[in-house]
Design an enzyme around this catalytic site. Structure first.
Site, PDB file in Angstrom:
ATOM      1  N   ASN A  17       0.777  -1.322   0.059  1.00 58.60           N
ATOM      2  CA  ASN A  17       0.061  -0.011  -0.130  1.00 58.60           C
ATOM      3  C   ASN A  17       0.802   1.324  -0.079  1.00 58.60           C
ATOM      4  OD1 ASN A  17      -2.120  -1.701   0.155  1.00 58.60           O
ATOM      5  ND2 ASN A  17      -3.058  -1.275   1.771  1.00 58.60           N
ATOM      6  N   ASP A  30     -13.419   4.570  13.526  1.00 55.61           N
ATOM      7  CA  ASP A  30     -13.078   4.242  15.153  1.00 55.61           C
ATOM      8  C   ASP A  30     -14.184   5.156  15.781  1.00 55.61           C
ATOM      9  OD1 ASP A  30     -10.804   2.912  14.539  1.00 55.61           O
ATOM     10  OD2 ASP A  30      -9.662   4.684  13.991  1.00 55.61           O
ATOM     11  N   HIS A  41      -4.724   4.868  14.037  1.00 50.36           N
ATOM     12  CA  HIS A  41      -5.593   4.206  13.354  1.00 50.36           C
ATOM     13  C   HIS A  41      -5.296   2.697  13.289  1.00 50.36           C
ATOM     14  CE1 HIS A  41      -9.053   2.444  11.331  1.00 50.36           C
ATOM     15  NE2 HIS A  41      -8.301   1.784  10.525  1.00 50.36           N
TER      16      HIS A  41
HETATM   17  P1  NAD Z   1     -10.195  -3.940  -1.956  1.00 53.74           P
HETATM   18  O1  NAD Z   1      -9.063  -4.833  -2.535  1.00 53.74           O
HETATM   19  O2  NAD Z   1     -11.938  -4.402  -1.958  1.00 53.74           O
HETATM   20  O3  NAD Z   1     -10.203  -2.630  -2.861  1.00 53.74           O
HETATM   21  C1  NAD Z   1      -9.235  -1.947  -3.050  1.00 53.74           C
HETATM   22  C2  NAD Z   1      -9.374  -1.534  -4.712  1.00 53.74           C
HETATM   23  O4  NAD Z   1      -8.035  -0.661  -4.905  1.00 53.74           O
HETATM   24  C3  NAD Z   1      -9.403  -2.644  -5.760  1.00 53.74           C
HETATM   25  O5  NAD Z   1     -10.526  -2.137  -6.541  1.00 53.74           O
HETATM   26  C4  NAD Z   1      -8.122  -2.157  -6.432  1.00 53.74           C
HETATM   27  O6  NAD Z   1      -8.221  -2.366  -8.088  1.00 53.74           O
HETATM   28  C5  NAD Z   1      -7.813  -0.685  -6.135  1.00 53.74           C
HETATM   29  N1  NAD Z   1      -6.273  -0.452  -6.401  1.00 53.74           N
HETATM   30  C6  NAD Z   1      -5.345  -1.083  -6.232  1.00 53.74           C
HETATM   31  N2  NAD Z   1      -4.284  -0.363  -6.505  1.00 53.74           N
HETATM   32  C7  NAD Z   1      -4.786   0.708  -7.110  1.00 53.74           C
HETATM   33  C8  NAD Z   1      -4.121   1.661  -7.925  1.00 53.74           C
HETATM   34  N3  NAD Z   1      -2.759   1.947  -7.912  1.00 53.74           N
HETATM   35  N4  NAD Z   1      -4.803   2.778  -8.292  1.00 53.74           N
HETATM   36  C9  NAD Z   1      -6.196   2.830  -7.993  1.00 53.74           C
HETATM   37  N5  NAD Z   1      -6.703   1.944  -7.506  1.00 53.74           N
HETATM   38  C10 NAD Z   1      -6.254   0.893  -7.101  1.00 53.74           C
HETATM   39  O7  NAD Z   1      -9.809  -3.335  -0.401  1.00 53.74           O
HETATM   40  P2  NAD Z   1     -10.932  -2.539   0.421  1.00 53.74           P
HETATM   41  O8  NAD Z   1     -11.531  -3.639   1.290  1.00 53.74           O
HETATM   42  O9  NAD Z   1     -11.850  -1.514  -0.352  1.00 53.74           O
HETATM   43  O10 NAD Z   1      -9.730  -1.816   1.270  1.00 53.74           O
HETATM   44  C11 NAD Z   1      -9.151  -0.703   0.722  1.00 53.74           C
HETATM   45  C12 NAD Z   1      -7.756  -0.233   1.742  1.00 53.74           C
HETATM   46  O11 NAD Z   1      -8.716   0.530   2.856  1.00 53.74           O
HETATM   47  C13 NAD Z   1      -7.278  -1.249   2.442  1.00 53.74           C
HETATM   48  O12 NAD Z   1      -5.911  -0.660   2.611  1.00 53.74           O
HETATM   49  C14 NAD Z   1      -7.880  -1.178   3.943  1.00 53.74           C
HETATM   50  O13 NAD Z   1      -7.169  -1.941   4.863  1.00 53.74           O
HETATM   51  C15 NAD Z   1      -8.349   0.073   4.304  1.00 53.74           C
HETATM   52  N6  NAD Z   1      -9.401   0.419   5.185  1.00 53.74           N
HETATM   53  C16 NAD Z   1      -8.903   1.447   5.866  1.00 53.74           C
HETATM   54  C17 NAD Z   1     -10.120   1.679   6.697  1.00 53.74           C
HETATM   55  C18 NAD Z   1      -9.795   2.992   7.710  1.00 53.74           C
HETATM   56  O14 NAD Z   1     -10.909   2.937   8.683  1.00 53.74           O
HETATM   57  N7  NAD Z   1      -9.088   3.959   7.458  1.00 53.74           N
HETATM   58  C19 NAD Z   1     -11.131   0.878   7.073  1.00 53.74           C
HETATM   59  C20 NAD Z   1     -11.350  -0.313   6.250  1.00 53.74           C
HETATM   60  C21 NAD Z   1     -10.300  -0.613   5.246  1.00 53.74           C
HETATM   61  C1  LMR Z   2     -10.757  -1.042   9.977  1.00 51.87           C
HETATM   62  O1  LMR Z   2     -10.454  -0.663  10.963  1.00 51.87           O
HETATM   63  O2  LMR Z   2     -11.690  -1.848   9.915  1.00 51.87           O
HETATM   64  C2  LMR Z   2      -9.585  -0.996   8.791  1.00 51.87           C
HETATM   65  O3  LMR Z   2      -8.631  -0.365   9.293  1.00 51.87           O
HETATM   66  C3  LMR Z   2      -9.544  -2.392   8.251  1.00 51.87           C
HETATM   67  C4  LMR Z   2      -8.606  -3.297   9.030  1.00 51.87           C
HETATM   68  O4  LMR Z   2      -7.658  -3.955   8.609  1.00 51.87           O
HETATM   69  O5  LMR Z   2      -9.048  -3.473  10.201  1.00 51.87           O
END
Ligand code: NAD
Ligand code: LMR
Length: 340
Positions: free
Chosen positions: A119, A175, A202
């Site tokens: 990432n 959160d 986070h």
């Molecule tokens: P996912 O794999 O379902 O979707 C990710 C998407 O990103 C895919 O469609 C993929 O094609 C795309 N992608 C990958 N590389 C890319 C690029 N260079 N440019 C554009 N798009 C690109 O994953 P998700 O479940 O949607 O989670 C995404 C991210 O969010 C993860 O890193 C996850 O840990 C994070 N997340 C953060 C929180 C938070 O509270 N901040 C909560 C949940 C998930």
């Molecule tokens: C969350 O809090 O749900 C996200 O950060 C995804 C994870 O990896 O827990």
């Protein structure tokens, strides 16, 4: 066409300046990673937001389907999909807010930091494009590990000469969403009335909910219950990762949280007063360069980073314990960006 639909849906209000309470200013929101688990429901929720006039959906896979699908919803936002890297510039140009849920999610047994190697590169390349095509946009970083990806973004923007600390946000709203839900159930108060600040970062123990400041206040919860609520909030992401058993992490609740935070940013941009949300931002609240706390949002992004307020002894301990881990995650992000 998209254009015709947008015009009739907006009754021409969108082309006018922000003059009356019924008109909204033009606001372009870009979602990078729009076809992913978070990206799809987030795209849906942003299409439903009346403050969005242009919705730009970018992903390296699956964008055309998501964009066509979302574009049929009869709300004013004009939807455009961008499917390939050559189109990233177009996707970003003119964006007021860029939301980044691009990147890989956790599987059971992984920490958020285990996502760093993949990432960090994705975030770095997307932020390089943001610096080039929409250097003034507000960035809402969702990609994990947020404790490191936000510092990476800041370094990329510094290198490009575009860094504005008021415009970079790590999205920690999930959160807060969890803390509110869990507190309401335990304290037996209506969830819609609940507020709980969540500070720190986070990931795991860096997530510090301040239940001593929760409203409506309650005497019903003892120390053990507060500890259990704190732990559940800190482990909320892992609870979902385990329940999904290999199929990813929180997507629906995250899309909701991302939509809440982006809406707050839009309201701030549009001059709505007293918009306060917790977010992971550049900060002097602690000795660390980034920290999540309550932030007042305004026309330029961060208007004021608010202090922590009074903490219970348990929260003071939690704060002390989280600082070393958060510090090293921040430094890891900065080092990566400086070396790459
Ligand atoms: P996912 O794999 O379902 O979707 C990710 C998407 O990103 C895919 O469609 C993929 O094609 C795309 N992608 C990958 N590389 C890319 C690029 N260079 N440019 C554009 N798009 C690109 O994953 P998700 O479940 O949607 O989670 C995404 C991210 O969010 C993860 O890193 C996850 O840990 C994070 N997340 C953060 C929180 C938070 O509270 N901040 C909560 C949940 C998930
Ligand atoms: C969350 O809090 O749900 C996200 O950060 C995804 C994870 O990896 O827990």
């Amino acid at each position: 066409s998209t254009l015709r639909r947008s015009r009739s849906g907006s009754r021409h209000l969108l082309r006018r300046p922000f003059a009356s309470s019924s008109a909204v200013p033009e606001r372009k929101v870009a979602i990078l990673g729009a076809a992913g688990g978070i990206g799809q429901p987030l795209s849906l929720l942003m299409k439903l937001n009346p403050l969005v006039t242009h919705l730009s959906l970018y992903d390296i896979a699956g964008t055309p389907g998501v964009a066509a699908d979302v574009s049929h919803i009869n709300t004013p936002a004009e939807v455009k999909g961008f499917a390939a890297e050559e189109q990233l510039g177009q996707a970003l140009e003119g964006a007021d807010i860029v939301i980044i849920p691009a990147g890989v999610p956790r599987k059971p047994g992984m920490t958020r930091d285990d996502l760093f190697n993949i990432n960090a590169r994705i975030v770095k390349s997307l932020c390089t494009a943001i610096a080039k095509y929409c250097p003034n946009a507000i960035v809402n970083m969702i990609s994990n590990p947020v404790n490191s990806t936000v510092p990476i973004a800041s370094e990329v923007f510094k290198k490009a000469g575009t860094y504005d600390e008021k415009k970079l946000f790590g999205v920690t709203t999930l959160d807060v969403v969890r803390a509110k839900t869990f507190y309401a159930a335990k304290a037996k108060v209506p969830v819609s009335e609940v507020n709980v600040p969540v500070v720190g970062g986070h990931a795991g123990i860096t997530i510090l909910p301040l239940f001593s400041q929760a409203t409506p206040a309650t005497n019903a919860l003892g120390d053990e219950e507060i500890k259990a609520l704190t732990k559940r909030t800190q482990d909320g992401g892992t609870e979902v990762v385990e329940a999904k058993a290999g199929k990813g992490s929180a997507t629906l609740s995250m899309a909701y949280a991302g939509a809440v935070f982006a809406d707050a940013c839009l309201k701030g941009l549009n001059g709505v007063p007293d918009i306060v949300e917790c977010s992971f931002v550049q900060s002097t609240v602690t000795e660390l360069p980034f920290f999540a706390s309550k932030v007042r949002l305004g026309k330029n992004g961060v208007e004021e980073v608010l202090g922590l307020g009074p903490l219970s002894d348990y929260e003071k301990q939690g704060l002390e314990s989280l600082l070393p881990e958060l510090k090293s995650s921040i430094e890891k992000g900065i080092k990566f960006a400086q070396a790459n």
